[in-house]
Design an enzyme around this catalytic site. Sequence first.
Site, PDB file in Angstrom:
ATOM      1  N   HIS A 129      -4.827  -8.906  -7.685  1.00 31.66           N
ATOM      2  CA  HIS A 129      -4.120 -10.197  -7.750  1.00 31.66           C
ATOM      3  C   HIS A 129      -3.744 -10.629  -9.165  1.00 31.66           C
ATOM      4  O   HIS A 129      -3.014 -11.594  -9.338  1.00 31.66           O
ATOM      5  CB  HIS A 129      -4.953 -11.287  -7.055  1.00 31.66           C
ATOM      6  CG  HIS A 129      -5.012 -11.098  -5.573  1.00 31.66           C
ATOM      7  ND1 HIS A 129      -5.988 -10.336  -4.960  1.00 31.66           N
ATOM      8  CD2 HIS A 129      -4.188 -11.514  -4.591  1.00 31.66           C
ATOM      9  CE1 HIS A 129      -5.760 -10.310  -3.658  1.00 31.66           C
ATOM     10  NE2 HIS A 129      -4.687 -11.014  -3.404  1.00 31.66           N
ATOM     11  N   HIS A 144       4.009  -7.176   5.091  1.00 33.73           N
ATOM     12  CA  HIS A 144       3.335  -7.334   6.391  1.00 33.73           C
ATOM     13  C   HIS A 144       4.179  -6.735   7.505  1.00 33.73           C
ATOM     14  O   HIS A 144       3.680  -6.061   8.405  1.00 33.73           O
ATOM     15  CB  HIS A 144       3.091  -8.814   6.701  1.00 33.73           C
ATOM     16  CG  HIS A 144       2.343  -9.522   5.627  1.00 33.73           C
ATOM     17  ND1 HIS A 144       2.932 -10.437   4.809  1.00 33.73           N
ATOM     18  CD2 HIS A 144       1.050  -9.414   5.221  1.00 33.73           C
ATOM     19  CE1 HIS A 144       2.036 -10.882   3.943  1.00 33.73           C
ATOM     20  NE2 HIS A 144       0.894 -10.265   4.170  1.00 33.73           N
ATOM     21  N   LYS A 163       4.659  -4.935  -6.840  1.00 38.30           N
ATOM     22  CA  LYS A 163       4.211  -4.957  -5.452  1.00 38.30           C
ATOM     23  C   LYS A 163       4.665  -6.271  -4.815  1.00 38.30           C
ATOM     24  O   LYS A 163       4.491  -7.337  -5.391  1.00 38.30           O
ATOM     25  CB  LYS A 163       2.688  -4.861  -5.416  1.00 38.30           C
ATOM     26  CG  LYS A 163       2.140  -5.077  -4.020  1.00 38.30           C
ATOM     27  CD  LYS A 163       0.622  -5.138  -3.989  1.00 38.30           C
ATOM     28  CE  LYS A 163       0.130  -5.511  -2.613  1.00 38.30           C
ATOM     29  NZ  LYS A 163      -0.520  -6.787  -2.489  1.00 38.30           N
ATOM     30  N   CYS A 183      -8.848  -9.895 -11.439  1.00 38.97           N
ATOM     31  CA  CYS A 183      -8.829  -8.985 -10.283  1.00 38.97           C
ATOM     32  C   CYS A 183      -7.661  -8.018 -10.490  1.00 38.97           C
ATOM     33  O   CYS A 183      -6.554  -8.454 -10.789  1.00 38.97           O
ATOM     34  CB  CYS A 183      -8.628  -9.783  -9.001  1.00 38.97           C
ATOM     35  SG  CYS A 183      -8.058  -8.768  -7.630  1.00 38.97           S
ATOM     36  N   CYS A 216      -8.735 -11.651  -2.714  1.00 42.28           N
ATOM     37  CA  CYS A 216      -9.241 -10.526  -1.913  1.00 42.28           C
ATOM     38  C   CYS A 216     -10.344 -10.969  -0.959  1.00 42.28           C
ATOM     39  O   CYS A 216     -10.705 -10.225  -0.062  1.00 42.28           O
ATOM     40  CB  CYS A 216      -9.836  -9.435  -2.798  1.00 42.28           C
ATOM     41  SG  CYS A 216      -8.695  -8.589  -3.868  1.00 42.28           S
ATOM     42  N   LYS A 276       2.667 -12.392  -1.635  1.00 38.73           N
ATOM     43  CA  LYS A 276       2.965 -13.797  -1.390  1.00 38.73           C
ATOM     44  C   LYS A 276       2.960 -14.553  -2.704  1.00 38.73           C
ATOM     45  O   LYS A 276       3.632 -15.551  -2.865  1.00 38.73           O
ATOM     46  CB  LYS A 276       1.895 -14.399  -0.484  1.00 38.73           C
ATOM     47  CG  LYS A 276       1.927 -13.833   0.915  1.00 38.73           C
ATOM     48  CD  LYS A 276       0.632 -14.172   1.643  1.00 38.73           C
ATOM     49  CE  LYS A 276       0.534 -13.469   2.970  1.00 38.73           C
ATOM     50  NZ  LYS A 276      -0.839 -13.364   3.457  1.00 38.73           N
ATOM     51  N   CYS A 315     -13.256 -12.517  -6.188  1.00 43.98           N
ATOM     52  CA  CYS A 315     -11.809 -12.789  -6.152  1.00 43.98           C
ATOM     53  C   CYS A 315     -11.495 -13.454  -4.822  1.00 43.98           C
ATOM     54  O   CYS A 315     -11.707 -12.846  -3.763  1.00 43.98           O
ATOM     55  CB  CYS A 315     -10.993 -11.510  -6.301  1.00 43.98           C
ATOM     56  SG  CYS A 315      -9.231 -11.811  -5.965  1.00 43.98           S
ATOM     57  N   HIS A 371       5.792 -11.568   4.745  1.00 44.36           N
ATOM     58  CA  HIS A 371       6.865 -11.001   3.928  1.00 44.36           C
ATOM     59  C   HIS A 371       7.094  -9.538   4.326  1.00 44.36           C
ATOM     60  O   HIS A 371       6.486  -9.040   5.279  1.00 44.36           O
ATOM     61  CB  HIS A 371       6.586 -11.187   2.440  1.00 44.36           C
ATOM     62  CG  HIS A 371       5.334 -10.516   1.942  1.00 44.36           C
ATOM     63  ND1 HIS A 371       5.132  -9.161   2.006  1.00 44.36           N
ATOM     64  CD2 HIS A 371       4.209 -11.035   1.374  1.00 44.36           C
ATOM     65  CE1 HIS A 371       3.952  -8.867   1.483  1.00 44.36           C
ATOM     66  NE2 HIS A 371       3.368  -9.983   1.099  1.00 44.36           N
TER      67      HIS A 371
HETATM   68  O1  ME8 Z   1      -5.796  -8.379   3.765  1.00 40.49           O
HETATM   69  N1  ME8 Z   1       3.363  -3.209   0.813  1.00 40.49           N
HETATM   70  O2  ME8 Z   1      -4.504  -9.838   4.984  1.00 40.49           O
HETATM   71  P1  ME8 Z   1      -3.156  -9.887   4.148  1.00 40.49           P
HETATM   72  C1  ME8 Z   1       2.890  -2.697   1.942  1.00 40.49           C
HETATM   73  N2  ME8 Z   1      -6.615 -10.679   6.281  1.00 40.49           N
HETATM   74  N3  ME8 Z   1       2.064  -3.362   2.778  1.00 40.49           N
HETATM   75  C2  ME8 Z   1       1.730  -4.609   2.447  1.00 40.49           C
HETATM   76  C3  ME8 Z   1       2.187  -5.219   1.253  1.00 40.49           C
HETATM   77  C4  ME8 Z   1       3.060  -4.455   0.413  1.00 40.49           C
HETATM   78  N4  ME8 Z   1       3.580  -4.934  -0.703  1.00 40.49           N
HETATM   79  N5  ME8 Z   1       1.673  -6.465   1.185  1.00 40.49           N
HETATM   80  C5  ME8 Z   1       0.931  -6.632   2.315  1.00 40.49           C
HETATM   81  C6  ME8 Z   1      -5.653  -9.185   4.670  1.00 40.49           C
HETATM   82  N6  ME8 Z   1       0.965  -5.519   3.084  1.00 40.49           N
HETATM   83  C7  ME8 Z   1      -6.788  -9.435   5.632  1.00 40.49           C
HETATM   84  C8  ME8 Z   1      -6.859  -8.286   6.630  1.00 40.49           C
HETATM   85  S1  ME8 Z   1      -7.967  -7.023   8.707  1.00 40.49           S
HETATM   86  C9  ME8 Z   1      -9.407  -7.078   9.541  1.00 40.49           C
HETATM   87  C10 ME8 Z   1      -7.982  -8.382   7.620  1.00 40.49           C
HETATM   88  C11 ME8 Z   1       0.311  -5.336   4.399  1.00 40.49           C
HETATM   89  O3  ME8 Z   1      -2.377 -11.009   4.733  1.00 40.49           O
HETATM   90  C12 ME8 Z   1      -0.696  -4.205   4.349  1.00 40.49           C
HETATM   91  O4  ME8 Z   1      -0.915  -3.766   5.667  1.00 40.49           O
HETATM   92  O5  ME8 Z   1      -3.435  -9.900   2.699  1.00 40.49           O
HETATM   93  C13 ME8 Z   1      -1.925  -4.926   3.820  1.00 40.49           C
HETATM   94  O6  ME8 Z   1      -3.133  -4.251   4.060  1.00 40.49           O
HETATM   95  C14 ME8 Z   1      -1.862  -6.215   4.594  1.00 40.49           C
HETATM   96  O7  ME8 Z   1      -0.446  -6.517   4.669  1.00 40.49           O
HETATM   97  C15 ME8 Z   1      -2.644  -7.343   3.907  1.00 40.49           C
HETATM   98  O8  ME8 Z   1      -2.402  -8.536   4.559  1.00 40.49           O
END
Ligand code: ME8
Length: 537
Positions: free
Chosen positions: A165, A31, A313, A162, A140, A316, A137, A28
């Site tokens: 979430h 990301h 925020k 959490c 997370c 997903k 959680c 989304h």
């Molecule tokens: O945490 N605003 O993956 P994830 C800004 N797999 N950035 C956002 C956001 C928002 N509303 N939502 C998501 C994970 N992001 C782990 C990471 S790394 C070794 C493992 C971005 O799919 C932001 O960069 O939940 C956040 O940290 C990341 O997506 C989380 O992606």
Amino acid sequence: MAATGSEKQGATAYYVSTPIYYVNDAPHLGHAYTTVAGDVLTRWHRQRGEKVWYLTGTDEHGQKIMRTAEANNVTPQAWADKLVEEAWKPLWEHLNIANDDFIRTTEKRHTDRVQEFVQDLYDKGEIYKGGYEGPYCVGCEEYKLPGDLIDGEGEFAGQKLCPIHKKPVELLKEENYFFKLSAYGPKLLEFYAANPDFIQPESARNEVVNFVEQGLQDLSISRSTFDWGVPVPWDDKHVIYVWVDALLNYATAVGYGANQEKFDGTFPANVHLIGKDILRFHSVIWPAMLMAQGLPLPGKVVANGWLMVGGEKMSKSNLTGIKPQDLTSHFGVDAYRWYFLRAISYGSDGSFSWEDFSARYTSELANDYGNLASRVAAMVGKYFGGALPQDTAAGNAEQAVRDGLAKAVATADRKIGEELDFQGGILAVFDFVKQVNGYITEQEPWKVAKDTTPEGQARLATILYTAAESLRGVAVLLNAVMPETSQKLWESLGAEESLGALADQRVQDAGAWGVLPAGATVTKGAVLFPRLEEKPA
Ligand code: ME8
């Protein structure tokens, strides 16, 4: 202590990573925000002539992915394959992301090395077997401290949730393996003190320092209640904790344990770009894991704020999940790449609205920038048959424009290339665009054109050269942010033919004057920012 990412030597690559995203769902705006920021940063450094390595990828193990796959009646691997091929990789391609690699944590090049890394720590006595019970959680993929939890309301009344979430945590009791994280607190604090820029922004740094100062607990690094993960090499009843597995992508993707030359030339990352949700993993656990192995630590961990929609925020699991494609089909890919970095100060939370995007698109992109480009090309066509004239009659007004470009270059290079202040860097370029617009309004070339004396024609030539040469600089400066638009402008200025590829123009030299040669063929190219259609229903 080994060199950090900020002390890497010249021959090594400027290495930038994004988080590897969970494949439980399609990407989304949030990301895409982090990934576009990384793309702009790495394109900027490439255009400085540096060697660069830009890494992104997907995080595919753990309970969260396993449960999603189960709910969809497929294996976790089949689920991950589908999401990666049908959603994640196509979006990065669509957004023009120039990543050098895409790592998936289910790849053998990763899983083998993860096992070796963990085995090594075990052999060194950094890992022991123990028991743990606590609230977990799954969103997370993290045990929470009781103090972190919030009280549920409504359907969750009486339960602990959490804070990220807003879903109930689960009480987990397991016997698993632990990494002696608690031993690294003092070394981490020493490291943060010696490297004040390691965690950015300042608020994130303060949060982490406070957290570590309160004392660290050892980290449970294995799970035995499910099997979707990398097996613990000495005990196959356990899989490695998904976060330990995931963090190691930053090493395995650049040759850890497999290609020493590549590893030495790339690792550690200069910049780990993340969101603030995963700050502790990157600034506490990851450096401690590297310290335990005697590996060098990253240069910086930079956390972006939340993208919010309607006060929530983006995530997903809530319904504010507008797809990036919904916006690119309306505004175009380049405007999309530009908008979020322009509108939100990197590191702060920011809200998205169609209205704000539309207003900025029209005033800054279409009116300020797009109109400037088309007016200048049209006038060179009308008054000089499309051949760029010479500037033989430059005076104070032209000097001010030249100085303006030099200033924009210096400011943008520092802000985007060094400080990751994308907004500040973009603004510096757009301030210059405004300056050039003001210069044309004041000089009134359409009036000067009526003066057919040699002096009058020399003035007209000088004004149009000044404007075109300014646009040459702007095309170079905005290439990292809006590569397709910059290419169009570059071609319309006749620069591709006279100066060569845009990608080869050094951004730090973009403020030099007199680069675009007189005689270059200026054509009125495609409109850079077409008028917006009605907002889709
Ligand atoms: O945490 N605003 O993956 P994830 C800004 N797999 N950035 C956002 C956001 C928002 N509303 N939502 C998501 C994970 N992001 C782990 C990471 S790394 C070794 C493992 C971005 O799919 C932001 O960069 O939940 C956040 O940290 C990341 O997506 C989380 O992606």
